[in-house]
Enzyme design. Structure first.
Site, PDB file in Angstrom:
ATOM      1  N   GLU B  60       2.869  49.874 -15.581  1.00 34.21           N
ATOM      2  CA  GLU B  60       3.021  49.181 -14.294  1.00 34.21           C
ATOM      3  C   GLU B  60       2.017  48.046 -14.141  1.00 34.21           C
ATOM      4  OE1 GLU B  60       3.148  52.411 -14.711  1.00 34.21           O
ATOM      5  OE2 GLU B  60       5.043  53.078 -13.825  1.00 34.21           O
ATOM      6  N   HIS B 129       6.585  61.057  -5.470  1.00 33.17           N
ATOM      7  CA  HIS B 129       7.692  60.099  -5.413  1.00 33.17           C
ATOM      8  C   HIS B 129       8.161  59.842  -3.982  1.00 33.17           C
ATOM      9  CE1 HIS B 129       8.090  61.202  -9.668  1.00 33.17           C
ATOM     10  NE2 HIS B 129       8.920  60.195  -9.838  1.00 33.17           N
TER      11      HIS B 129
END
Lengths: 323, 327
Positions: B60, B129
């Protein structure tokens, strides 16, 4: 290359400019004209001077927070760099960046990054832009040995290799991650091993020898332009001063420092030029005078330069203020 | 005007962006062959090729940093991060680089970067999440933050963010991807930087954004049946905040209820409440109320997750308490 007198004298001049400029910075720091962090490059000049000589004007440069030398060699004027250190409106970032964040759009100098490893993904992205726009330009990315354990280092090597991006990775190995010696921070002290594992052709070079650095950087740059693929150079060097002006340098052995100082890159180069009858004592003295004058004038100009008006504090936070 | 889904709206915008500007490319984890974790880019690889729809390795920080670099280098990248939780791995690049480069370089460099990511809970994906960390980004000068709660905005925000010269973080609520709504294509779009009164009312202002917008609208509907007229204000832009629209609504209704899926402590709801106090204190008939997520990492089990999040019934109950309290 030592036989090319004009080029050799230019390289010597660049190294001397960086050296004298930084000595001046240390001096005025003591007078509190420069504050904040000041990371000196003294001892490492052959790396920036050698490597940047291999670039074209439209190649991009990404560096670290120890980047005064890179900025000067790349062509940002001593006046603009010094004024930035003084926090003045005439500085290359109008006092926003200071010593650690020098920028020059005209020089395609994309900045000094002070989060270790943080500039590497930026360099990869710049190289992606070059690739997608089908230029033959490359991106030179400088970082230290301390960056090689950051996650972004490994991620960036992988991505550059995977996507065949034109990045010249230049690892300035000065053997210390701030105060932690290479052997104490790297499980594998051969810094070429990891880039090689990512499929990148890598070479270790004597970073105290400006000619060797330039030769290796030219070969790497040519290869990048030809293949589009990244290259990695480890440039073994040493900083003669402490990490920053706040650093008492307790972690290095005096004898070790003295040993490296025997290989001062400027002295080595001068000796070599004289031995080859490329330059005389007079040539060197003339360059010294010229460079010292330039540095003195930059400091005087910075001292007299205006401050950025307070009313501009919030300028340049956004390109477009909404709604 | 067509009826479509939030996901389809985003995909339409991405397709338009890729079609209209050769500098635009899409980059992120599984955006290509897989079609996007939430299928937002399904089919785009086939249409635009691997140069412009780029699957990245799982890194990321580096692919967001590469987006910044590509933007500096003249491209117009749209970077997708699967969820806001994953974006924490790229926080360094967004906060230390994307947000600072323009200022640190005194305007020499701009970062026209779009970062899209899913946020929020409701799909039993547990504590890594499901979080709502929009406020972390809304805190930072140098970036802009959008959060869509309608199909139209889901579509428009992609294009508006792309048209903006600054780095823009675009939040999409993961619970809304399948939501249906009206989508109008064409150039006439409302400015994304202004809040929108989604439903007019006179008794209280329900101020919200993103995934809580449909809940707030459902609550307003239920309140109407009980004779309470709630005005629903959709923030749309979380940075900058549209103080003018927010304060105008509160000055009209004299009561404010903030619905924010983020945790209450140190939150966007706290910022909104403060701005209302600073700008409309004497217009208030009572204290500002908040409905936020419970102070717990979002749990997996459905009954626990439901309890942790702002719910329509909670919004209705808090609104009734607020209106019952006579100033």
């Amino acid at each position: 290359m030592t036989t090319d007198r004009a080029h050799s004298l230019k390289q010597l001049r660049r190294m001397l400019l960086v050296r004298r400029f930084e000595e001046k910075c240390a001096e005025v720091y003591q007078q509190q004209k420069i504050r904040g962090f000041l990371h000196l490059y003294i001892g490492e000049e052959a790396v920036a001077v050698g490597a940047l000589a291999a670039l074209r004007d439209d190649d991009a440069v990404v560096t670290t927070y120890r980047e005064h030398g890179h900025a000067l060699v790349r062509g940002i004027s001593p006046d603009a760099v010094m004024a930035e250190m003084y926090g003045r409106a005439t500085g290359c970032a109008r006092g926003r960046g200071g010593s650690m964040h020098l920028f020059g759009a005209a020089q395609r100098f994309f900045g000094g990054y002070a989060i270790v490893g943080g500039g590497l993904p930026i360099a990869v992205g710049l190289a992606l832009a070059e690739q997608m726009q089908a230029t033959k330009r490359l991106v030179a990315c400088f970082f230290g040995d301390g960056a090689t354990e950051e996650g972004e280092y490994h991620e960036s090597l992988n991505l550059a290799s995977l996507w065949r991006l034109p990045v010249l990775f230049l690892c300035e190995n000065n053997f210390y991650a701030m105060g932690t010696a290479l052997a104490r921070h790297a499980a594998v002290p051969d810094l070429c091993a990891i880039p090689r594992a990512h499929g990148i052709v890598s070479e270790s070079v004597d970073g105290m020898d400006v000619v060797a650095v330039e030769r290796a950087a030219r070969a790497a740059a040519d290869a990048i332009r030809e293949t589009g693929k990244p290259r990695f150079l480890e440039l073994q060097t040493y900083r003669f001063r402490a990490h920053s002006m706040y650093d008492a340098d307790r972690y290095r052995d005096k004898a070790e420092i003295a040993e490296w100082k025997k290989r001062d890159p400027i002295e080595l180069f001068v000796a070599r030029l004289k031995a080859a009858s490329v330059a005389t004592d007079e040539d060197v003295a003339a360059i010294e005078r010229e460079v010292s004058g330039e540095v003195e004038r930059a400091a005087l100009a910075a001292d007299a330069a205006p401050l950025e008006p307070i009313s501009d504090l919030e300028r340049d936070v956004l390109a477009k203020v909404v709604p | 005007m067509t009826r479509t889904t939030y996901r389809e709206g985003i995909r339409t915008a991405l397709r338009t962006a890729l079609h209209d500007d050769p500098r635009v490319f899409l980059m992120g984890e599984d955006v290509g062959k897989y079609g996007g974790a939430y299928a937002c880019s399904l089919g785009l690889l086939e249409d635009f090729g691997p140069e412009r729809v780029r699957d990245t390795p799982l890194c990321e920080s580096t692919f967001v940093g590469a987006g910044i670099g590509a933007a500096l280098g003249g491209m117009r990248p749209i970077v997708e991060i699967m969820t806001v939780n994953f974006s924490l791995l790229a926080l360094d690049q967004i906060v230390n680089n994307a947000a600072t480069l323009r200022h640190m370089s005194a305007g020499q460099f701009a970062v026209p970067l779009v970062v899209r990511m899913a946020t929020g809970a409701g799909r039993q994906l547990a504590a890594q999440h499901s979080h709502s960390l929009e406020n972390w980004y809304a805190h930072v000068p140098g970036i802009k933050v959008l959060a869509s709660g309608t199909v139209q905005d889901a579509h428009d925000f992609v294009l508006e963010a792309l048209a903006d010269p600054d780095p823009v973080i675009v939040f999409e609520h993961q619970y809304l991807y399948a939501m249906e709504g009206e989508l109008e294509l064409g150039p006439a779009r409302a400015s994304p930087w202004r809040a929108s009164v989604r439903r007019a009312g006179a008794d209280l202002s329900v101020i919200t954004y993103g995934g809580s917008l449909p809940k707030a609208l459902a609550a307003a509907e239920a309140l109407e049946a009980e004779g309470i007229r709630a005005e629903v204000v959709d923030l749309r832009s979380l940075r900058p905040l549209d103080d003018e629209t927010i304060l105008a609504s509160v000055r009209k209704t004299h009561r404010a209820l903030i619905v924010d899926e983020g945790w209450r402590t140190g939150s966007l709801s706290g910022e909104l409440a403060t701005r209302i106090m600073e700008g409309a204190f004497y217009d208030l008939d009572g204290p500002i109320a908040r409905v936020c997520s419970a102070e717990v990492p979002i749990p997996y089990a459905k009954h626990l997750e439901d309890e942790a999040l702002p719910r329509v019934e909670t919004i209705v109950a808090r609104a009734k308490e607020l209106v019952a309290r006579r100033g």
